[in-house]
Structure formats: structure tokens, C-alpha cells
Enzyme design. Structure first.
Site, short mmCIF file in Angstrom:
data_model
loop_
_atom_site.label_atom_id
_atom_site.label_comp_id
_atom_site.label_asym_id
_atom_site.label_seq_id
_atom_site.Cartn_x
_atom_site.Cartn_y
_atom_site.Cartn_z
N ARG A 59 -27.99 6.22 8.76
CA ARG A 59 -29.17 7.11 8.14
C ARG A 59 -30.21 6.36 7.56
O ARG A 59 -31.36 6.67 7.70
CB ARG A 59 -28.23 7.91 7.18
CG ARG A 59 -28.82 9.08 6.60
CD ARG A 59 -28.55 9.31 4.95
NE ARG A 59 -28.69 8.26 4.11
CZ ARG A 59 -29.51 7.55 3.48
NH1 ARG A 59 -30.87 8.41 3.95
NH2 ARG A 59 -29.74 6.81 2.88
N THR A 60 -29.85 5.29 6.94
CA THR A 60 -30.96 4.81 6.27
C THR A 60 -31.98 4.01 7.27
O THR A 60 -33.41 4.01 7.04
CB THR A 60 -30.27 3.35 5.38
OG1 THR A 60 -29.48 4.02 4.49
CG2 THR A 60 -31.48 2.86 4.29
N LYS A 87 -28.47 -18.52 14.95
CA LYS A 87 -28.61 -19.99 15.29
C LYS A 87 -28.60 -20.73 13.65
O LYS A 87 -29.05 -22.02 13.95
CB LYS A 87 -29.82 -20.19 16.27
CG LYS A 87 -29.84 -19.47 17.37
CD LYS A 87 -31.35 -19.55 18.18
CE LYS A 87 -31.41 -18.77 19.42
NZ LYS A 87 -32.66 -18.71 19.83
N ARG A 109 -31.91 -4.42 4.46
CA ARG A 109 -30.44 -4.14 3.89
C ARG A 109 -29.74 -5.56 4.21
O ARG A 109 -30.01 -6.21 5.22
CB ARG A 109 -29.89 -3.14 4.90
CG ARG A 109 -28.20 -3.01 4.49
CD ARG A 109 -27.63 -1.81 5.11
NE ARG A 109 -27.84 -0.59 4.32
CZ ARG A 109 -27.45 0.38 4.60
NH1 ARG A 109 -26.36 0.80 5.49
NH2 ARG A 109 -27.78 1.57 3.62
N HIS A 137 -28.69 0.77 -4.15
CA HIS A 137 -29.20 1.54 -2.73
C HIS A 137 -30.34 2.56 -3.37
O HIS A 137 -30.07 3.59 -3.39
CB HIS A 137 -28.13 2.05 -2.22
CG HIS A 137 -28.37 2.57 -0.74
ND1 HIS A 137 -29.70 2.59 -0.32
CD2 HIS A 137 -27.43 3.07 0.26
CE1 HIS A 137 -29.44 3.07 0.95
NE2 HIS A 137 -28.40 3.29 1.22
N1 CP Z 1 -26.10 6.54 3.20
C1 CP Z 1 -26.28 5.53 3.78
O1 CP Z 1 -26.59 4.30 3.36
O2 CP Z 1 -25.70 5.27 5.01
P1 CP Z 1 -26.30 4.29 6.25
O3 CP Z 1 -25.09 2.99 5.96
O4 CP Z 1 -25.65 4.76 7.72
O5 CP Z 1 -27.42 3.73 6.11
#
Ligand code: CP
Length: 279
Positions: A59-60, A87, A109, A137
Site C-alpha cells: 500500500r505505502t 554487496k 521505508r 509511520h
Molecule cells: N499500511 C501499510 O503500511 O501497508 P504496507 O506495509 O503494505 O505498505
């Protein structure tokens, strides 16, 4: 022109209430744009953005890429598993290599809490945290509070919002708590004793281990995923006896929801473990 009080988006704890309100006001405008036949506007034309994902995401990752493209940014995507990180290249060297290609903004991320803050102090670019380990988040929390505002009204002051499940391992929980407290909501966390960190009460959060009582209390329930991948080696269940027992105590079902006298908004950040935290 109104401006955010921060240069990076590292966590909700660095934002002021006015920052969140400015982001919502901007999002209201762009939400109208995505319902037009032509969804593209030139807001980020000539800006180049690198999306760096060192941890899995559906999603993110896709929602950042779509938003960037709809705002006319140039976008490059980086997946750690197919890169020179394999590497032995360091995070700072990797990002500086990318920045040397005239990239303006990094969305990252990373599995390590604090990775986005570390990057913001060591490279010359604007950093957006798309989730750092069990820490924060922020864009998920902005999305969740924006959605709550649409469902419950612009002012979340005094609304009862419960976050249910694996609070201990959840960056979504921490960022949501920070955002909801800034916006004046009453926040309760609900889950097994072993999955609720002790320090939460000092943040002004109520703690409950009773989902039925929480359903009756709440205007909205945000059901979190049990994060087995963060609970120890080989996805073992370590914080409660079995998944079945967890679901019996903390799984949301239609029958349980029926106890509430008033409508309850149900949310889940995804990905969902269907049949575990929600039926
Ligand atoms: N909600 C969320 O962060 O989903 P993902 O881990 O799929 O990005």
C-alpha cells in the site's frame, strides 16, 4: 504561503497541530483532483523523487508512487533486495549515490527504528519516512486521521478512538496516538498485556484488555495486524499462547460489533491477517 514547521516528515512527534491541519487542507484539494477525469496536476513538475524500500510494502509503496506521478514528479524506485546494498554498500553511500543523480526528495521505508532521522542528519535532501521499524509511520497516521475526520466530522476533539491489537510492534499505533492526541481525541489501546508497552499511559492513553468494553466505548476502532515477523525467529507466536486464543479475545466479528448502540467506524491499515484480528 503557509508552510510546514519542519523540513522533513520523520514522525508525527515532530509536527505541530497546525502542520497536520495544513496537510489536511492540502489533501482536501488533491482529493478533489483525483476524482476528475484527468487526475494529473503540475504541482511537483521538475522535482525528482526516489522511493527507497528496504522492507516489503504494497500500500505505502504504490500510493506514494501514484501520488508522485499524479503530481507530475519524476520518480525512481529502489528495492534494496536488487541493489548494491546486497554487496555491502552503506545507507549513506547508497543515498548519496542516488542524490548525485539530481534527486530532490527521498521517501524511505527501513526496518530499523530511527533510520529516517539518521538519514536526515547525514545527507542533503528532504526525507519522508514511509515507516521505520517499530517506530513511526507518519503518512499512515495522517491518512488514518484524515479518514476519521471524514467519517466523524472535522473536529476529532473528544472522539473516542481505540487502537486494537499488537501495539508493541506497531509503528502505526505510535504515529496514530501522536496524531490523535494532537487533534484532541481520546485514545485507548486494547490488546493482550504482553503487546502493550508500559510507557503508553504516560502519553495520556487509556489501556484496556477487554475488546467488548472497548467496542461499547469507541466511535472508531483501528484494528492492527499481529506482526509475527517482529515477534522473534521463524514467525513463532511468543506473546500469547496461540493465534486461536488471540482471535477469541481480540478478534473483531459482526457478533461482537452488535453490542454497540451507536455506529462504530472500523479501520485497518493493512495488510490484514483475515480471520485473526478481524473476521
Ligand atoms: N499500511 C501499510 O503500511 O501497508 P504496507 O506495509 O503494505 O505498505
Amino acid at each position: 504561503m503557509e508552510q510546514l514547521s519542519v523540513n522533513h516528515l520523520l514522525g508525527i512527534k515532530y509536527l505541530k497541530k497546525e502542520d497536520i491541519q495544513l496537510i489536511f487542507k492540502t489533501a482536501d484539494h488533491f482529493k478533489e483532483v483525483i476524482n476528475r477525469p484527468i487526475k494529473k496536476v503540475p504541482s511537483l513538475r521538475d522535482i525528482t523523487i526516489a522511493n527507497l524500500f528496504f522492507e516489503n510494502s504494497t500500500r505505502t509503496k504504490l500510493s506514494f508512487e501514484l501520488a508522485e506521478k499524479r503530481l507530475s514528479a519524476d520518480v525512481i524506485n529502489f528495492s534494496a533486495s536488487q541493489s548494491s546494498v546486497k554487496k555491502g554498500e552503506t545507507l549513506i553511500d547508497t543515498v548519496n549515490n542516488i542524490l548525485a543523480m539530481k534527486v530532490d526528495l527521498i521517501v524511505m521505508r527501513h526496518p530499523n527504528p530511527g533510520a529516517a532521522l539518521f538519514l536526515s542528519k547525514n545527507v542533503d535532501a528532504c526525507i519522508i519516512n514511509a515507516g521505520d521499524g517499530t517506530h513511526e509511520h507518519p503518512t499512515q497516521a495522517l491518512l488514518d486521521t484524515f479518514s476519521l475526520r471524514e467519517a466523524l466530522g472535522d473536529d476529532l476533539t473528544g472522539k473516542n478512538i481505540a487502537i486494537v491489537g499488537d501495539i508493541q510492534h506497531s509503528r502505526v499505533a505510535l504515529s496514530n496516538i501522536e496524531a490523535l492526541k494532537l487533534l484532541g481525541a481520546n485514545v485507548r489501546v486494547c490488546g493482550p498485556e504482553t503487546l502493550i508497552p508500559k510507557h503508553l499511559q504516560s502519553m495520556g492513553v487509556e489501556v484496556s484488555h477487554d475488546l467488548d468494553d472497548t467496542i461499547r466505548w469507541a466511535d472508531a476502532l483501528n484494528m492492527l495486524r499481529i506482526q509475527l515477523e517482529r515477534q522473534g525467529p521463524s514467525d513463532a507466536v511468543r506473546f500469547f499462547p496461540t493465534l486461536r486464543e488471540y482471535t477469541m479475545r481480540f478478534g473483531l466479528t459482526l457478533e461482537r460489533l452488535g453490542q454497540s448502540d451507536s455506529p462504530v467506524v472500523i479501520m485497518h491499515p493493512g495488510p490484514i491477517n483475515r480471520g485473526v484480528e478481524i473476521s
